[in-house]
Scaffold this motif. Structure first.
Motif, PDB file in Angstrom:
ATOM      1  N   ALA A 149      39.801  39.980  51.552  1.00  0.00           N
ATOM      2  CA  ALA A 149      40.166  40.794  49.984  1.00  0.00           C
ATOM      3  C   ALA A 149      38.874  41.120  48.979  1.00  0.00           C
ATOM      4  CB  ALA A 149      41.271  40.253  49.439  1.00  0.00           C
ATOM      5  N   VAL A 150      39.443  42.445  49.014  1.00  0.00           N
ATOM      6  CA  VAL A 150      37.381  42.814  48.424  1.00  0.00           C
ATOM      7  C   VAL A 150      38.177  42.365  46.834  1.00  0.00           C
ATOM      8  CG1 VAL A 150      37.063  45.067  47.045  1.00  0.00           C
ATOM      9  CG2 VAL A 150      37.463  44.864  49.752  1.00  0.00           C
ATOM     10  N   MET A 151      37.248  42.380  46.137  1.00  0.00           N
ATOM     11  CA  MET A 151      37.396  41.303  44.966  1.00  0.00           C
ATOM     12  C   MET A 151      36.744  42.742  44.032  1.00  0.00           C
ATOM     13  SD  MET A 151      35.367  37.971  45.885  1.00  0.00           S
ATOM     14  CE  MET A 151      35.022  37.552  44.026  1.00  0.00           C
ATOM     15  N   SER A 152      37.222  42.557  42.167  1.00  0.00           N
ATOM     16  CA  SER A 152      36.768  43.552  41.689  1.00  0.00           C
ATOM     17  C   SER A 152      36.231  42.513  40.405  1.00  0.00           C
ATOM     18  CB  SER A 152      37.954  43.505  40.225  1.00  0.00           C
ATOM     19  OG  SER A 152      39.632  44.540  41.230  1.00  0.00           O
ATOM     20  N   LEU A 153      35.480  43.145  39.893  1.00  0.00           N
ATOM     21  CA  LEU A 153      33.896  43.110  39.586  1.00  0.00           C
ATOM     22  C   LEU A 153      34.804  42.427  37.715  1.00  0.00           C
ATOM     23  CD1 LEU A 153      31.733  45.416  39.026  1.00  0.00           C
ATOM     24  CD2 LEU A 153      31.083  43.648  40.704  1.00  0.00           C
ATOM     25  N   GLY A 154      34.119  41.082  37.457  1.00  0.00           N
ATOM     26  CA  GLY A 154      34.997  40.006  36.511  1.00  0.00           C
ATOM     27  C   GLY A 154      36.084  39.064  36.799  1.00  0.00           C
ATOM     28  N   VAL A 155      36.853  39.280  38.255  1.00  0.00           N
ATOM     29  CA  VAL A 155      38.099  38.665  38.004  1.00  0.00           C
ATOM     30  C   VAL A 155      37.751  37.398  39.373  1.00  0.00           C
ATOM     31  CG1 VAL A 155      39.891  39.309  39.468  1.00  0.00           C
ATOM     32  CG2 VAL A 155      39.576  41.316  38.394  1.00  0.00           C
ATOM     33  N   PRO A 156      38.503  36.616  39.416  1.00  0.00           N
ATOM     34  CA  PRO A 156      38.196  35.371  39.972  1.00  0.00           C
ATOM     35  C   PRO A 156      38.717  35.831  41.043  1.00  0.00           C
ATOM     36  CG  PRO A 156      38.959  35.225  37.640  1.00  0.00           C
ATOM     37  CD  PRO A 156      39.330  36.126  38.239  1.00  0.00           C
ATOM     38  N   SER A 157      38.186  34.848  42.720  1.00  0.00           N
ATOM     39  CA  SER A 157      38.433  35.179  43.516  1.00  0.00           C
ATOM     40  C   SER A 157      39.848  34.366  43.971  1.00  0.00           C
ATOM     41  CB  SER A 157      37.289  34.234  44.441  1.00  0.00           C
ATOM     42  OG  SER A 157      37.014  32.687  44.299  1.00  0.00           O
ATOM     43  N   GLN A 158      39.931  33.661  45.121  1.00  0.00           N
ATOM     44  CA  GLN A 158      40.829  32.705  45.361  1.00  0.00           C
ATOM     45  C   GLN A 158      40.143  31.460  45.148  1.00  0.00           C
ATOM     46  OE1 GLN A 158      42.131  33.445  49.726  1.00  0.00           O
ATOM     47  NE2 GLN A 158      40.937  31.548  49.974  1.00  0.00           N
ATOM     48  N   ALA A 159      40.983  30.474  45.022  1.00  0.00           N
ATOM     49  CA  ALA A 159      40.425  29.130  44.860  1.00  0.00           C
ATOM     50  C   ALA A 159      39.796  28.136  45.387  1.00  0.00           C
ATOM     51  CB  ALA A 159      41.522  28.540  44.117  1.00  0.00           C
ATOM     52  N   TYR A 160      38.648  28.200  45.921  1.00  0.00           N
ATOM     53  CA  TYR A 160      37.939  27.739  47.337  1.00  0.00           C
ATOM     54  C   TYR A 160      37.848  26.349  46.889  1.00  0.00           C
ATOM     55  CZ  TYR A 160      35.591  31.839  48.327  1.00  0.00           C
ATOM     56  OH  TYR A 160      35.264  32.798  48.814  1.00  0.00           O
ATOM     57  N   PRO A 161      38.763  25.548  47.715  1.00  0.00           N
ATOM     58  CA  PRO A 161      38.527  23.782  47.202  1.00  0.00           C
ATOM     59  C   PRO A 161      37.308  23.195  47.470  1.00  0.00           C
ATOM     60  CG  PRO A 161      39.883  24.565  49.481  1.00  0.00           C
ATOM     61  CD  PRO A 161      39.322  25.630  48.645  1.00  0.00           C
TER      62      PRO A 161
END
Length: 175
Positions: A125-137
Motif C-alpha cells: 500500500a502506498v503510504m502517505s507522508l506523516g501517516v503510520p504504516s500498518q502494524a509490524y509485529p
C-alpha cells in the motif's frame, strides 16, 4: 452621549458574538502512554538507511503516475522489550506539489523534474507522508526487519533528467 451609547452597543454586540464562537459542540478525549520501553533503532539519524534507486531513463515514465526502479529497503529494530508487541512507522518529508503520497526530490543543481518518490509498506500500500504504516509485529529476542519499497513515480507529463535524490525521516510508534 450618542457616541458613548454607540460604542457601548458595539462592544456589547461583540461580546454577544464572542459567546457564540466559544460554544461547545463536541468533545475529544486523547489517550496514550509514555513509556521507557522501546526498541533500538538501527537506522537512526547517525546511521541512516541508504536506498539506491539507480539510474532510470526518463522514457520509463510515459504517463503521469508511471512508476519505475522499485527497491526494497528494511528498517531494523532490535533489543525490543517484551512489553512491545508491534510498531508502526510514519515517514515524513517534503511532499511533491502538495501530494502527500509522493516525496519531493531534494532541490539541487539541475535536479530532475516531473518525478518524486513513493514509499509502500509490506502490504504494498502506498503510504502517505506523516501517516503510520500498518502494524509490524515485533519479537523481543531477534532483530525485527520492517520492509518497505521505494520507487520513482511521475507527477507530470514532462519528465526531465537530473539528480533524483530525496530524504525522509521516520517516527516509530509502539503498541
Amino acid at each position: 452621549m450618542k457616541k458613548i451609547l454607540c460604542v457601548t452597543t458595539l462592544v456589547a454586540m461583540g461580546l454577544g458574538l464572542s459567546a457564540n464562537v466559544l460554544a461547545e459542540d463536541g468533545k475529544v478525549n486523547f489517550r496514550g502512554e509514555l513509556t521507557t520501553d522501546a526498541c533500538q533503532v538501527v537506522n537512526n539519524m547517525s546511521n541512516p538507511a541508504q536506498v539506491d534507486l539507480g539510474k532510470v531513463a526518463k522514457t520509463a515514465f510515459p504517463t503521469v503516475g508511471a512508476t519505475a526502479a522499485a527497491k526494497k529497503f528494511t528498517l531494523v529494530l532490535k533489543n525490543c522489550p517484551p512489553g512491545v508487541s508491534a510498531a508502526t512507522v510514519a515517514f515524513n518529508g517534503n511532499a511533491e506539489n502538495g501530494d502527500n503520497r509522493v516525496l519531493a526530490l531534494t532541490q539541487e543543481t539541475d535536479v530532475a523534474t516531473g518525478v518524486g518518490i513513493q514509499i509502500s509498506d509490506v502490504s504494498q500500500a502506498v503510504m502517505s507522508l506523516g501517516v503510520p504504516s500498518q502494524a509490524y509485529p515485533l519479537v523481543s529476542v531477534v532483530d525485527n526487519n520492517l520492509d518497505f519499497v521505494a520507487r520513482y513515480v511521475s507527477t507530470q507529463s514532462n519528465v526531465t533528467p537530473g539528480p533524483a535524490n530525496s530524504v525522509a525521516t521516520f517516527d516509530i510508534s509502539y503498541q
